[in-house]
Design a protein around this motif. Structure first.
Motif, PDB file in Angstrom:
ATOM      1  N   ALA A 598      46.994  15.498  47.241  1.00 53.88           N
ATOM      2  CA  ALA A 598      46.114  16.041  46.260  1.00 53.88           C
ATOM      3  C   ALA A 598      44.894  15.005  46.140  1.00 53.88           C
ATOM      4  O   ALA A 598      45.135  13.784  46.307  1.00 53.88           O
ATOM      5  CB  ALA A 598      46.443  16.212  44.762  1.00 53.88           C
ATOM      6  N   ARG A 599      43.665  15.331  46.075  1.00 55.01           N
ATOM      7  CA  ARG A 599      42.591  14.439  46.265  1.00 55.01           C
ATOM      8  C   ARG A 599      41.816  14.063  45.018  1.00 55.01           C
ATOM      9  O   ARG A 599      41.742  15.042  44.331  1.00 55.01           O
ATOM     10  CB  ARG A 599      41.415  14.777  47.107  1.00 55.01           C
ATOM     11  CG  ARG A 599      40.277  13.938  47.435  1.00 55.01           C
ATOM     12  CD  ARG A 599      39.414  14.544  48.363  1.00 55.01           C
ATOM     13  NE  ARG A 599      38.432  13.507  48.711  1.00 55.01           N
ATOM     14  CZ  ARG A 599      37.071  13.458  48.197  1.00 55.01           C
ATOM     15  NH1 ARG A 599      36.900  13.878  47.067  1.00 55.01           N
ATOM     16  NH2 ARG A 599      36.128  12.496  48.569  1.00 55.01           N
ATOM     17  N   MET A 600      41.977  12.893  44.468  1.00 53.87           N
ATOM     18  CA  MET A 600      41.101  12.445  43.437  1.00 53.87           C
ATOM     19  C   MET A 600      39.674  12.251  43.424  1.00 53.87           C
ATOM     20  O   MET A 600      39.328  11.542  44.096  1.00 53.87           O
ATOM     21  CB  MET A 600      41.964  11.307  42.699  1.00 53.87           C
ATOM     22  CG  MET A 600      43.447  11.515  42.428  1.00 53.87           C
ATOM     23  SD  MET A 600      44.118  10.024  41.512  1.00 53.87           S
ATOM     24  CE  MET A 600      42.863   9.629  40.261  1.00 53.87           C
ATOM     25  N   ASN A 601      38.802  12.780  42.798  1.00 55.47           N
ATOM     26  CA  ASN A 601      37.395  12.455  42.771  1.00 55.47           C
ATOM     27  C   ASN A 601      36.705  11.845  41.602  1.00 55.47           C
ATOM     28  O   ASN A 601      37.445  12.240  40.319  1.00 55.47           O
ATOM     29  CB  ASN A 601      36.821  13.973  42.605  1.00 55.47           C
ATOM     30  CG  ASN A 601      36.966  14.780  44.129  1.00 55.47           C
ATOM     31  OD1 ASN A 601      37.010  14.187  44.962  1.00 55.47           O
ATOM     32  ND2 ASN A 601      37.268  15.924  43.798  1.00 55.47           N
ATOM     33  N   ALA A 602      35.984  10.858  41.569  1.00 54.63           N
ATOM     34  CA  ALA A 602      35.772  10.268  40.676  1.00 54.63           C
ATOM     35  C   ALA A 602      34.915  10.717  39.818  1.00 54.63           C
ATOM     36  O   ALA A 602      34.850  10.430  38.298  1.00 54.63           O
ATOM     37  CB  ALA A 602      34.725   9.266  41.292  1.00 54.63           C
ATOM     38  N   THR A 603      34.334  11.920  39.980  1.00 55.31           N
ATOM     39  CA  THR A 603      33.798  12.559  38.931  1.00 55.31           C
ATOM     40  C   THR A 603      34.419  13.575  38.044  1.00 55.31           C
ATOM     41  O   THR A 603      34.069  14.310  37.016  1.00 55.31           O
ATOM     42  CB  THR A 603      32.609  13.630  39.534  1.00 55.31           C
ATOM     43  OG1 THR A 603      33.446  14.533  40.676  1.00 55.31           O
ATOM     44  CG2 THR A 603      31.564  12.818  40.230  1.00 55.31           C
ATOM     45  N   ASP A 604      35.901  13.871  38.632  1.00 52.97           N
ATOM     46  CA  ASP A 604      36.766  14.983  37.967  1.00 52.97           C
ATOM     47  C   ASP A 604      37.137  14.061  36.590  1.00 52.97           C
ATOM     48  O   ASP A 604      37.242  12.757  36.134  1.00 52.97           O
ATOM     49  CB  ASP A 604      37.990  15.062  38.628  1.00 52.97           C
ATOM     50  CG  ASP A 604      37.668  15.881  39.984  1.00 52.97           C
ATOM     51  OD1 ASP A 604      36.637  16.562  39.885  1.00 52.97           O
ATOM     52  OD2 ASP A 604      38.435  16.063  40.832  1.00 52.97           O
ATOM     53  N   THR A 605      37.798  15.005  35.812  1.00 50.37           N
ATOM     54  CA  THR A 605      38.183  14.550  34.365  1.00 50.37           C
ATOM     55  C   THR A 605      39.666  14.896  34.269  1.00 50.37           C
ATOM     56  O   THR A 605      40.391  14.930  33.171  1.00 50.37           O
ATOM     57  CB  THR A 605      37.708  14.927  33.019  1.00 50.37           C
ATOM     58  OG1 THR A 605      37.355  16.596  33.167  1.00 50.37           O
ATOM     59  CG2 THR A 605      35.959  14.505  33.158  1.00 50.37           C
ATOM     60  N   VAL A 606      40.286  15.318  35.395  1.00 53.46           N
ATOM     61  CA  VAL A 606      41.520  15.743  35.375  1.00 53.46           C
ATOM     62  C   VAL A 606      42.605  14.512  35.253  1.00 53.46           C
ATOM     63  O   VAL A 606      42.299  13.572  35.843  1.00 53.46           O
ATOM     64  CB  VAL A 606      41.972  16.474  36.913  1.00 53.46           C
ATOM     65  CG1 VAL A 606      43.282  17.130  37.025  1.00 53.46           C
ATOM     66  CG2 VAL A 606      41.053  17.650  37.140  1.00 53.46           C
ATOM     67  N   ALA A 607      43.556  14.718  34.678  1.00 51.39           N
ATOM     68  CA  ALA A 607      44.656  13.996  34.225  1.00 51.39           C
ATOM     69  C   ALA A 607      45.631  13.812  35.510  1.00 51.39           C
ATOM     70  O   ALA A 607      45.462  14.430  36.343  1.00 51.39           O
ATOM     71  CB  ALA A 607      45.647  14.192  33.115  1.00 51.39           C
ATOM     72  N   ILE A 608      46.218  12.345  35.545  1.00 51.13           N
ATOM     73  CA  ILE A 608      47.096  12.267  36.740  1.00 51.13           C
ATOM     74  C   ILE A 608      48.041  13.011  36.866  1.00 51.13           C
ATOM     75  O   ILE A 608      48.627  13.725  38.001  1.00 51.13           O
ATOM     76  CB  ILE A 608      47.691  10.967  36.522  1.00 51.13           C
ATOM     77  CG1 ILE A 608      46.765   9.790  36.607  1.00 51.13           C
ATOM     78  CG2 ILE A 608      48.997  10.598  37.332  1.00 51.13           C
ATOM     79  CD1 ILE A 608      46.243   9.367  38.131  1.00 51.13           C
ATOM     80  N   GLU A 609      48.630  13.869  35.787  1.00 53.67           N
ATOM     81  CA  GLU A 609      49.725  14.591  35.775  1.00 53.67           C
ATOM     82  C   GLU A 609      49.239  16.026  36.354  1.00 53.67           C
ATOM     83  O   GLU A 609      50.136  16.420  37.096  1.00 53.67           O
ATOM     84  CB  GLU A 609      50.180  14.842  34.312  1.00 53.67           C
ATOM     85  CG  GLU A 609      51.047  13.790  33.753  1.00 53.67           C
ATOM     86  CD  GLU A 609      50.110  12.733  33.457  1.00 53.67           C
ATOM     87  OE1 GLU A 609      48.955  12.795  33.449  1.00 53.67           O
ATOM     88  OE2 GLU A 609      50.674  11.448  32.919  1.00 53.67           O
TER      89      GLU A 609
END
Length: 634
Positions: A598-609
């Motif tokens: 899974a790719r984490m984007n700096a602009t996302d507000t998605v939690a780690i979980e």
């Protein structure tokens, strides 16, 4: 270019050391010569390793670096100290003067111990009427002690007085030995003689103190005399009758003799006169010693009192008590000494073994004999201003301050040691006031104790780190465990994303792990876990974190430097590396992994979980395909 001479002494004879060295250094300054005084605090009968640490300061310098040496060999407490210089002078043929002692290959400068003691005994016998005399001497084999005893016997014989062997007691020059010897004598014989003649003032004061405790009066019940005419004896009650040296002038003469030796001139043994000075302890009640100012020495007075010294040591401790790194220790000490250096001098240097800051079991990385070839200059000042921490060769460090100073000076070098290991040495440039009341010794002991506290801090820090590491590490695989993942990896990713960076989360699961355990045994299952952990650690960037998330599942979290990384390429690379490792290790069971990304984007507000859920779903699809492939192969 300035010349250098070296002076070697044991610091226990503080007043003697102070005055002789003062005389040497003042004469040397007039000739543009630096004086390096190397002082130890060895004790006869002390733990051998402690004495070894003290002796090291004598071996610190290369004697070839000096134009000549002056030895206060009568202050040495160890046979190896005399043996060392005897051998060194024989091999190097270095110009040398030995004060108050006769040493091979050195010209001697000695006090006339015999004449002064002769006059003292004569006074006690002829003026005080003493018939029964006890002599409380220093060590039996000591040359000065032998001269004083010979004078006693000569006067006694002339006056038809018997001094049997039972009346000759041998001590170690200390106050305690004087107290013990007279107490033991009274217990054995039950009565006092007419006079107690002590080989130095220190033992005489001990005798007087013990007699007072036992209810006797000096000089009412017995006459007591000393030798050396120490200031402490002059301030004592009763004032100690004693024999006066001229140590400061002897220091000046020692330097002049050494310079003549350096120029190649022939030198012979020189004997300095001494004189007996009656005082209250032998019934001569005078208000003060005659010629007191001369015998107190030009450099006496204005000493650092006990309260000021105690305050100074306490402030040093407060400065270093919480330090645990070289950087912190240097900064704290430099800041402190820049503001308060009355005892150390305007120019001061602490040199530590670089290994001091690395604690090993039993301190095996530190020296017992000698010093490290390199030393770390730390917490030091020049002209009262802090110096930067630096590492340099030991010899360069020793002379570093002197080379930077245009004017000649006195540099006092003392050992710093603890726990039977050598920490390093210190170079002080004070005006010899700290030699009073054994404060050289007190300074080195306090400093060594404070550095032991720093070593304890380092040990606690390292143990804490190890315990912390153990608490977040999976024992089987060596990667982080789930706690490490949650305490270290998750916060790292969140912090990276908050700074505008992108990240990646991967979940890797071993395919058919239950079958491996069931068919090949749990030892094979352990091998599978260790092999996969090794591939994940070695096949990804160093700053990515790998953890065993649970069972046969691994978590990987990392920072993405590229905007659009090829996820499939990362997955394929790891799968290929694992396949090669299986072949290399000749692993007999099928071993592969399914990786979800899974790719984490700096602009996302998605939690780690949520990212974990996304990676898990991706991994599930990959795992179904892998399992079908394995089943088809079977």
């Amino acid at each position: 270019m300035k010349k250098k001479i070296a002076v070697f002494a044991s610091g226990w004879g503080d007043e003697y050391f102070r005055e002789v060295v003062y005389g040497v250094s003042e004469a040397a300054k007039k000739e543009n010569v630096d004086t390096f005084a190397f002082v130890n605090f060895s004790i006869r009968g002390l733990d051998a390793l402690l004495n070894e640490g003290e002796f090291n300061i004598f071996t610190l310098p290369n004697l070839e670096d000096f134009a000549g040496v002056i030895l206060l060999a009568n202050s040495f407490n160890l046979e190896k100290e005399v043996e060392y210089f005897t051998e060194e002078l024989r091999e190097l043929k270095l110009p040398a003067v030995c004060v108050e002692y006769e040493l091979e290959n050195a010209v001697s400068l000695v006090s006339d111990n015999y004449a002064g003691m002769y006059d003292l005994v004569k006074y006690v016998v002829e003026e005080c009427g003493a018939k029964e005399i006890i002599y409380i001497g220093g060590p039996k084999e000591h040359l000065e002690n032998a001269d004083r005893l010979r004078a006693l016997n000569d006067v006694a014989e002339k006056n038809h007085i018997s001094v049997p062997d039972t009346h000759i007691l041998y001590g170690d020059w200390s106050k305690q030995s004087g107290m013990t010897l007279i107490k033991d004598w009274l217990e054995a014989h039950g009565k006092l003689p007419d006079a107690l003649l002590c080989a130095n003032d220190t033992m005489a004061m001990g005798v007087c103190e013990q007699l007072e405790v036992l209810g006797y009066q000096v000089p009412g019940d017995v006459f007591v005399t000393g030798f050396d005419c120490l200031r402490a004896g002059q301030d004592f009650h009763p004032t100690i009758a004693s024999v006066c040296h001229e140590w400061e002038r002897m220091g000046e003469a020692a330097f002049e003799m050494l310079m003549r030796r350096i120029r190649g001139e022939e030198q012979k043994k020189v004997v300095f006169p001494t004189r007996f000075i009656p005082a209250a302890s032998c019934g001569c009640f005078i208000e003060e010693y005659p010629d007191k100012d001369m015998r107190l020495g030009r450099n006496r007075g204005n000493e650092i009192d006990g309260l000021a010294a105690d305050s100074h040591f306490r402030h040093i401790y407060l400065a270093v008590r919480k330090t645990e790194t070289a950087e912190d220790l240097s900064e704290c000490l430099s800041e402190f000494f820049a503001s308060e250096h009355k005892m150390e001098g305007e120019d001061f240097m602490l040199c530590l073994d670089p290994e001091f800051f690395r604690v090993e079991e039993d301190d095996l990385n530190l020296y017992v004999q000698g010093y490290n070839d390199k030393m770390e200059i730390i917490g030091s000042i020049m002209d009262g201003k802090p110096l930067e921490r630096t590492v340099m060769k030991r010899n360069d460090a020793l002379f570093w301050l002197a080379r930077k100073k245009k004017e000649p000076g006195l540099y006092i070098c003392v050992p710093i040691l603890g726990d039977l290991r050598t920490y390093g040495f210190a170079v002080l440039t004070g005006d010899l006031r700290i030699a009073c009341e054994n404060q050289f010794y007190i300074w080195t002991r306090h400093t060594s104790q404070y550095l032991e506290q720093v070593r304890r801090n380092i040990t606690i820090r390292d143990l804490t780190r190890k315990l912390t590491q153990l608490s977040v590490t999976d024992v089987l695989t060596g990667v982080y465990n789930r706690a490490g993942c949650e305490q270290i990896a998750f916060p790292m990713l969140e912090e990276w994303r908050s700074r505008g960076g992108n990240g990646i989360i991967m979940l890797a699961d071993i395919d058919k792990m239950k079958d491996i355990n069931d068919k090949y045994g749990h030892s094979s299952g352990d091998l599978a876990l260790r092999t996969v952990a090794s591939i994940l650690k070695s096949g990804l960037p160093d700053d990515w974190i790998v953890s065993r998330y649970g069972g046969d599942e691994f978590f990987v979290g990392g920072r993405l430097q590229e905007q659009e990384p090829d996820m499939q390429k990362i997955r394929t690379s790891l799968e290929c590396r694992l396949a090669k490792e299986v072949e290399k290790r000749e692993i007999v069971f099928p071993l592969s992994i399914s990786i979800g990304i899974a790719r984490m984007n700096a602009t996302d507000t998605v939690a780690i979980e949520q990212y974990l859920k996304m990676a898990d779903e991706d991994m599930y699809e990959i795992k179904q395909a892998h399992h079908k492939k394995i089943e088809d192969a079977c």
